[in-house]
Design a protein around this motif. Structure first.
Motif, PDB file in Angstrom:
ATOM      1  N   ILE A  66       0.836  -1.204   0.000  1.00 62.12           N
ATOM      2  CA  ILE A  66       0.000   0.000   0.000  1.00 62.12           C
ATOM      3  C   ILE A  66       0.865   1.247   0.000  1.00 62.12           C
ATOM      4  N   GLN A  67       1.938   1.228   0.778  1.00 61.15           N
ATOM      5  CA  GLN A  67       2.833   2.379   0.851  1.00 61.15           C
ATOM      6  C   GLN A  67       3.494   2.654  -0.497  1.00 61.15           C
ATOM      7  N   LYS A  68       3.647   1.607  -1.314  1.00 65.45           N
ATOM      8  CA  LYS A  68       4.251   1.769  -2.639  1.00 65.45           C
ATOM      9  C   LYS A  68       3.210   2.119  -3.706  1.00 65.45           C
ATOM     10  N   GLY A  69       1.936   2.188  -3.292  1.00 66.18           N
ATOM     11  CA  GLY A  69       0.890   2.533  -4.243  1.00 66.18           C
ATOM     12  C   GLY A  69       0.216   1.351  -4.889  1.00 66.18           C
ATOM     13  N   ASN A  70       0.437   0.141  -4.344  1.00 64.08           N
ATOM     14  CA  ASN A  70      -0.220  -1.064  -4.839  1.00 64.08           C
ATOM     15  C   ASN A  70      -1.316  -1.452  -3.846  1.00 64.08           C
ATOM     16  N   TYR A  71      -2.593  -1.294  -4.252  1.00 63.07           N
ATOM     17  CA  TYR A  71      -3.715  -1.523  -3.342  1.00 63.07           C
ATOM     18  C   TYR A  71      -4.429  -2.849  -3.588  1.00 63.07           C
ATOM     19  N   SER A  72      -3.741  -3.799  -4.262  1.00 67.94           N
ATOM     20  CA  SER A  72      -4.369  -5.078  -4.604  1.00 67.94           C
ATOM     21  C   SER A  72      -4.750  -5.890  -3.373  1.00 67.94           C
ATOM     22  N   SER A  73      -4.054  -5.693  -2.250  1.00 64.10           N
ATOM     23  CA  SER A  73      -4.389  -6.451  -1.041  1.00 64.10           C
ATOM     24  C   SER A  73      -5.681  -5.971  -0.398  1.00 64.10           C
ATOM     25  N   LEU A  74      -6.269  -4.904  -0.946  1.00 66.58           N
ATOM     26  CA  LEU A  74      -7.535  -4.372  -0.420  1.00 66.58           C
ATOM     27  C   LEU A  74      -8.727  -4.823  -1.262  1.00 66.58           C
ATOM     28  N   LEU A  75      -8.474  -5.675  -2.261  1.00 68.09           N
ATOM     29  CA  LEU A  75      -9.510  -6.018  -3.228  1.00 68.09           C
ATOM     30  C   LEU A  75     -10.142  -7.381  -3.002  1.00 68.09           C
ATOM     31  N   HIS A  76     -10.022  -7.934  -1.800  1.00 59.68           N
ATOM     32  CA  HIS A  76     -10.557  -9.270  -1.533  1.00 59.68           C
ATOM     33  C   HIS A  76     -11.967  -9.250  -0.972  1.00 59.68           C
ATOM     34  N   GLY A  77     -12.543  -8.078  -0.783  1.00 61.06           N
ATOM     35  CA  GLY A  77     -13.889  -7.996  -0.228  1.00 61.06           C
ATOM     36  C   GLY A  77     -14.515  -6.647  -0.523  1.00 61.06           C
ATOM     37  N   ASP A  78     -15.715  -6.448  -0.005  1.00 61.24           N
ATOM     38  CA  ASP A  78     -16.437  -5.191  -0.196  1.00 61.24           C
ATOM     39  C   ASP A  78     -16.171  -4.255   0.977  1.00 61.24           C
ATOM     40  N   TRP A  79     -15.971  -2.976   0.688  1.00 59.22           N
ATOM     41  CA  TRP A  79     -15.712  -1.980   1.722  1.00 59.22           C
ATOM     42  C   TRP A  79     -16.988  -1.195   2.007  1.00 59.22           C
ATOM     43  N   LYS A  80     -17.385  -1.215   3.260  1.00 62.98           N
ATOM     44  CA  LYS A  80     -18.634  -0.564   3.666  1.00 62.98           C
ATOM     45  C   LYS A  80     -18.383   0.391   4.811  1.00 62.98           C
ATOM     46  N   MET A  81     -18.983   1.579   4.730  1.00 58.04           N
ATOM     47  CA  MET A  81     -18.862   2.539   5.828  1.00 58.04           C
ATOM     48  C   MET A  81     -19.707   2.051   7.002  1.00 58.04           C
ATOM     49  N   ILE A  82     -19.078   1.922   8.196  1.00 58.77           N
ATOM     50  CA  ILE A  82     -19.790   1.408   9.366  1.00 58.77           C
ATOM     51  C   ILE A  82     -20.075   2.502  10.395  1.00 58.77           C
ATOM     52  N   GLY A  83     -19.674   3.727  10.098  1.00 58.58           N
ATOM     53  CA  GLY A  83     -19.936   4.825  11.023  1.00 58.58           C
ATOM     54  C   GLY A  83     -18.958   5.961  10.815  1.00 58.58           C
ATOM     55  N   ALA A  84     -19.090   6.972  11.667  1.00 60.69           N
ATOM     56  CA  ALA A  84     -18.211   8.133  11.577  1.00 60.69           C
ATOM     57  C   ALA A  84     -17.958   8.689  12.968  1.00 60.69           C
ATOM     58  N   LYS A  85     -16.775   9.248  13.127  1.00 60.93           N
ATOM     59  CA  LYS A  85     -16.424   9.925  14.373  1.00 60.93           C
ATOM     60  C   LYS A  85     -16.746  11.404  14.195  1.00 60.93           C
ATOM     61  N   GLU A  95     -17.488  11.543  19.100  1.00 57.90           N
ATOM     62  CA  GLU A  95     -18.138  10.276  19.402  1.00 57.90           C
ATOM     63  C   GLU A  95     -18.328   9.493  18.115  1.00 57.90           C
ATOM     64  N   PHE A  96     -18.307   8.141  18.258  1.00 55.48           N
ATOM     65  CA  PHE A  96     -18.455   7.279  17.089  1.00 55.48           C
ATOM     66  C   PHE A  96     -19.937   7.008  16.855  1.00 55.48           C
ATOM     67  N   ASP A  97     -20.455   7.503  15.727  1.00 57.02           N
ATOM     68  CA  ASP A  97     -21.874   7.403  15.402  1.00 57.02           C
ATOM     69  C   ASP A  97     -22.057   6.357  14.305  1.00 57.02           C
ATOM     70  N   ARG A  98     -22.677   5.231  14.657  1.00 59.11           N
ATOM     71  CA  ARG A  98     -22.870   4.140  13.699  1.00 59.11           C
ATOM     72  C   ARG A  98     -24.010   4.401  12.717  1.00 59.11           C
ATOM     73  N   SER A  99     -24.763   5.471  12.919  1.00 57.11           N
ATOM     74  CA  SER A  99     -25.827   5.806  11.972  1.00 57.11           C
ATOM     75  C   SER A  99     -25.292   6.573  10.761  1.00 57.11           C
ATOM     76  N   GLN A 100     -24.061   7.060  10.850  1.00 53.77           N
ATOM     77  CA  GLN A 100     -23.436   7.798   9.750  1.00 53.77           C
ATOM     78  C   GLN A 100     -22.797   6.800   8.781  1.00 53.77           C
ATOM     79  N   VAL A 101     -23.557   6.364   7.790  1.00 48.63           N
ATOM     80  CA  VAL A 101     -23.062   5.334   6.866  1.00 48.63           C
ATOM     81  C   VAL A 101     -23.261   5.743   5.407  1.00 48.63           C
ATOM     82  N   ASP A 102     -23.293   7.048   5.146  1.00 46.64           N
ATOM     83  CA  ASP A 102     -23.592   7.523   3.795  1.00 46.64           C
ATOM     84  C   ASP A 102     -22.355   7.719   2.926  1.00 46.64           C
ATOM     85  N   GLY A 103     -21.171   7.544   3.481  1.00 42.26           N
ATOM     86  CA  GLY A 103     -19.958   7.726   2.682  1.00 42.26           C
ATOM     87  C   GLY A 103     -19.718   6.554   1.753  1.00 42.26           C
TER      88      GLY A 103
END
Length: 343
Positions: A66-85, A95-103
């Motif tokens: 990732i530090q070298k700009g290769n993000y292939s190790s992040l492509l094994h699943g779906d990324w979902k927003m689970i909340g926001a601080k 505070e961590f608000d789990r209702s904030q999932v619109d990103g």
């Protein structure tokens, strides 16, 4: 007679010795084959074990890549927003608000995009403008941050599964994106890991319908804006589709849209219920906040529109009547409208 008996006895003895020799040879061959089979099985087991280990290594979040700009190790699943601080300014601090999932976040092998923010080979760009970036890798987490003295800053942090954090106790891979302008942190979690995935997009899909906008999307946008406005400590009034929305600086929308410019240029901008029309910017929703802090009067007016069929959020903050709309820099607002428009 005696000689004949001795001769026969000698022949029998020789035949018995030959038979024993064959059995011994056969036994040795069997043992040899058994040993070879055991060695082959051991080698096969070793190779299988190596493949399993390699597979596990390949599916883990790889900070060095990732530090070298290769993000292939992040492509094994779906990324979902689970909340926001968030800081709601109620005296509770962040505070961590789990209702904030619109990103939403988009990840490919060589690029990560979150609204107006783009990360590519450790180069951070906001609205296409490259920012100065700093990288911190302590072996457990990796952070890539901008370093602006007078402008807002961003920070992207990668947490491999098993790393202690305040959001999911290290149960799954995490990516957090922090924005300084409103001290807001989006938290994304990797879910449904799939080794055959080649790319990962969170709620980024085109609608099968030809309709760009409708009542259900309008209601969803209203709920989103009401929730988002709390993070900004602001109240917004919505244009009801019938009566002009009047602002504290004297403008009325959508009537005055025809007098406005966009990005400093004369542009065709007007109201459209379904997002379609002959305008360059077909506005489907208008929200206005009249400020109550000096200097007065002041306002913030947002127009949610479609430009060439693509969703765009325009903002106007002039204090002396009509002015110039420009695309908003607020990542949460952009992400929320895009998600609603494209579902």
């Amino acid at each position: 007679m005696k000689k004949t008996f001795i001769f026969l006895t000698t022949i029998c003895a020789m035949m018995m010795l030959a038979a024993c020799g064959k059995q011994s040879s056969k036994s040795n061959d069997t043992q040899s084959q058994s040993t070879q089979s055991s060695v082959a099985t051991s080698k096969s087991s070793s190779k299988s074990s190596q493949k399993t280990v390699k597979k596990r290594e390949d599916t883990a979040m790889n900070l060095k890549q990732i530090q070298k700009g290769n993000y292939s190790s992040l492509l094994h699943g779906d990324w979902k927003m689970i909340g926001a601080k968030v800081n709601y300014h109620k005296g509770n601090g962040l505070e961590f608000d789990r209702s904030q999932v619109d990103g939403q976040i988009s990840i490919t092998r060589d690029k990560i995009v979150d609204g107006s923010l783009t990360l590519k080979r450790n180069s951070v760009s906001v609205d296409g403008n490259e920012e100065i970036a700093e990288v911190q890798n302590n072996g457990k987490t990796l952070s890539i941050s901008t370093n602006n003295t007078d402008e807002k800053n961003w920070s992207i942090t990668f947490y491999p599964a098993g790393t202690s954090n305040e959001y999911n106790n290290g149960s799954k891979n995490l990516i957090t994106i922090w924005m300084s302008d409103d001290n807001y942190t989006e938290v994304f979690e990797e879910q449904n890991s799939d080794n055959n995935s080649k790319s990962s997009f969170f709620t980024k899909k085109k609608s099968n319908s030809n309709c760009l906008w409708g009542s259900s999307k309008d209601e969803e946008l209203e709920a989103f804006v009401n929730k988002w406005s709390k993070t900004m400590d602001q109240d917004y009034q919505k244009y009801d589709g019938v009566n002009d929305l009047k602002t504290s600086v004297g403008t009325s929308y959508p009537s005055d849209l025809s007098k406005e410019t966009v990005k400093g240029q004369q542009a065709s901008i007007g109201w459209s219920k379904d997002g379609k029309g002959d305008y360059e910017y077909n506005v489907v929703a208008i929200y206005n906040h009249d400020g109550d802090l000096p200097p007065l009067p002041n306002r913030i007016t947002y127009c949610f529109a479609f430009h060439n069929g693509e969703p765009v959020v325009l903002v106007e903050q002039s204090r002396d009547g009509t002015g110039d709309f420009e695309e908003t820099q607020n990542a949460q607002l952009n992400a929320g409208f895009n998600r609603i428009a494209e579902n």
